[in-house]
Scaffold this active site. Structure first.
Site, PDB file in Angstrom:
ATOM      1  N   THR A  27       0.293  -1.328   4.342  1.00 41.48           N
ATOM      2  CA  THR A  27       0.481  -0.710   5.662  1.00 41.48           C
ATOM      3  C   THR A  27       1.031   0.699   5.464  1.00 41.48           C
ATOM      4  O   THR A  27       0.277   1.638   5.304  1.00 41.48           O
ATOM      5  CB  THR A  27       1.409  -1.566   6.555  1.00 41.48           C
ATOM      6  N   LYS A  81       3.295  -6.089  -1.196  1.00 47.26           N
ATOM      7  CA  LYS A  81       3.281  -4.932  -0.318  1.00 47.26           C
ATOM      8  C   LYS A  81       4.572  -4.931   0.464  1.00 47.26           C
ATOM      9  O   LYS A  81       5.178  -5.984   0.701  1.00 47.26           O
ATOM     10  CB  LYS A  81       2.059  -4.933   0.617  1.00 47.26           C
ATOM     11  N   THR A 139       9.669 -11.915   0.213  1.00 43.12           N
ATOM     12  CA  THR A 139       9.451 -10.484   0.218  1.00 43.12           C
ATOM     13  C   THR A 139       8.567 -10.195   1.402  1.00 43.12           C
ATOM     14  O   THR A 139       8.224 -11.095   2.141  1.00 43.12           O
ATOM     15  CB  THR A 139       8.802 -10.024  -1.096  1.00 43.12           C
ATOM     16  N   GLU A 167       9.787   3.474   2.985  1.00 42.84           N
ATOM     17  CA  GLU A 167       9.344   4.522   3.918  1.00 42.84           C
ATOM     18  C   GLU A 167      10.261   5.742   3.853  1.00 42.84           C
ATOM     19  O   GLU A 167      11.455   5.653   4.167  1.00 42.84           O
ATOM     20  CB  GLU A 167       9.284   3.964   5.330  1.00 42.84           C
ATOM     21  N   ASN A 225       8.428   5.569  11.408  1.00 45.14           N
ATOM     22  CA  ASN A 225       8.615   4.448  12.327  1.00 45.14           C
ATOM     23  C   ASN A 225       8.532   4.862  13.793  1.00 45.14           C
ATOM     24  O   ASN A 225       8.211   4.037  14.653  1.00 45.14           O
ATOM     25  CB  ASN A 225       9.945   3.761  12.027  1.00 45.14           C
ATOM     26  N   THR A 233       1.292   4.769  16.999  1.00 39.49           N
ATOM     27  CA  THR A 233       0.464   5.815  17.617  1.00 39.49           C
ATOM     28  C   THR A 233      -0.566   6.345  16.648  1.00 39.49           C
ATOM     29  O   THR A 233      -0.517   6.086  15.467  1.00 39.49           O
ATOM     30  CB  THR A 233       1.347   6.974  18.098  1.00 39.49           C
TER      31      THR A 233
END
Length: 409
Positions: free
Chosen positions: A149, A175, A186, A271, A404, A409
């Site tokens: 992702t 992932k 996880t 991230e 995030n 969007t």
């Protein structure tokens, strides 16, 4: 960060990853792992009380201790949809079972993506013929890309070991880059081996390894509705693994190293992350006390943002430790920084006050240099006992907020 290593797909496993049109962007979003014969199976799942449909289904099916396929999609979590999500998920596993000619109960499911959106069961069903057609032993990368992702890179680790003169292969794929503080699993993880092992043996391995690897990481302190970690063993190598069999320690150590490597990869690819680090608490009265303090420090947004700037703001370390819900004497607490190579150890805080060894701009710069590297360690030492606990965490940057804020969007 991790140099390219050879991938050792276990014998008897096939992999596939394709574009099914689930994601808005034209990228792989549907993956399949197939064992050419039924495999022993075990799994651990999220502790979040809001369980996604694929988790509910897989938790029931894994009880049989055998599985043959894992169907995974990204771009949609199939969570928060009630019975509709379960019905939709079963439609996809039924279609796959018919195409593969196996029982539907032998198919495990996993999903990752946005929560609460209608699950695209028809898109997945329509893509299954191509997904099956693309199955091959070398499809590991395509599968891995299909489950990503916000990940920026693939997370794969494997080992080939010899037991009684025969090759045994173990492969791990994960992932996860956000909503990571697993507590029993996880984000999504898949472990496969061509060793022969009973479901009980696989359960034992996960119980021994997961608490020391995947359960020691945090990116943002959140736990997903979809966390799942699967372990399959199909016996294609003809080597039996069990606690009383030759090679047990070698196999267990190889699996542990794979899980630790994958866990660290996830934190390093969090991230917006620019570096990862360790938090070690030692000298605690109990293991529980050590864990509470370690998790509080590792999850402190103030500390994580300071680390993003390589700012040795040690006050944020002791402030986090002090609200962990653990009773200890602050006058017996000390804080150290340890460089990634272990050669540079700095005493920052000693027995309730700034260390006399940590004074002046020169020492600040030295500490800042340690914080600027991947893999440094914060050590919080108590004098309450002999217990310890270690976490792997990462910095927190503006990019995390941007990712995030625009996730849907």
């Amino acid at each position: 960060m991790w140099s390219a290593k050879p991938i050792y797909p276990p014998k008897g496993f096939l992999f596939s990853g394709i574009i099914a049109g689930i994601k808005k962007k034209h990228k792989n979003d549907l993956g399949l792992i197939l064992s050419q014969k039924p495999a022993s199976a075990s799994a651990v799942f999220t502790t979040n009380v809001f369980l996604a449909a694929p988790v509910l289904i897989s938790k029931q099916r894994i009880k049989a201790g055998t599985a043959q396929a894992i169907l995974v999609n990204s771009g949609n979590a199939n969570a928060g949809l009630g019975n509709e999500g379960i019905v939709s998920a079963k439609k996809t596993s039924k279609a796959l079972a018919q195409k593969l000619g196996i029982k539907e109960s032998m198919i495990l499911l996993a999903s990752t993506g946005v929560i609460g959106e209608k699950f695209p069961a028809e898109k997945i069903k329509n893509a299954i013929p191509k997904l099956v057609q693309n199955l091959n032993p070398d499809g590991v990368l395509e599968f891995t890309r299909a489950i990503m992702t916000t990940d920026t890179r693939e997370k794969i680790s494997s080992r080939k070991i010899q037991i009684q003169g025969k090759d045994v292969r173990i492969l791990g794929i994960t992932k996860g880059a956000g909503m990571i503080q697993p507590k029993m699993a996880t984000m999504l993880g898949f472990l496969m081996t061509d060793a022969e092992a009973s479901p009980d043996t696989l359960n034992q391995l996960l119980k021994q390894i997961v608490p020391h690897t995947f359960n020691r990481i945090t990116i943002d302190g959140d736990t997903s509705t979809n966390d799942s970690l699967f372990l399959l063993a199909n016996g294609a190598s003809k080597v039996k693994i069990a606690p009383d069999k030759p090679g047990w320690n070698s196999f267990r150590n190889a699996l542990y190293q794979i899980c630790l490597e994958l866990a660290t990869m996830m934190v390093a690819d969090g991230e917006g992350v620019t570096r990862y680090f360790y938090v070690q608490v030692n000298g605690a009265k109990s293991k529980s006390d050590a864990e509470k303090i370690a998790r509080q420090i590792a999850n402190s947004p103030l500390l994580k943002t300071a680390i993003s700037a390589s700012d040795p703001n040690w006050g944020r370390i002791i402030a986090a430790a002090g609200i962990a819900g653990v009773k200890f004497n602050p006058n017996h607490a000390s804080v150290f920084l340890l460089s990634p190579n272990g050669k540079n150890r700095m005493e920052i805080f000693k027995h309730g006050a700034r260390s006399k060894k940590y004074r002046g701009l020169k020492q600040e710069k030295r500490a800042s240099k340690i914080l600027s590297k991947n893999g440094f360690k914060i050590i919080f030492h108590l004098e309450s006992g002999k217990e310890s606990f270690e976490m792997i965490s990462c910095d927190l940057t503006e990019q995390y907020v941007r990712i995030n804020a625009s996730y849907r969007t």
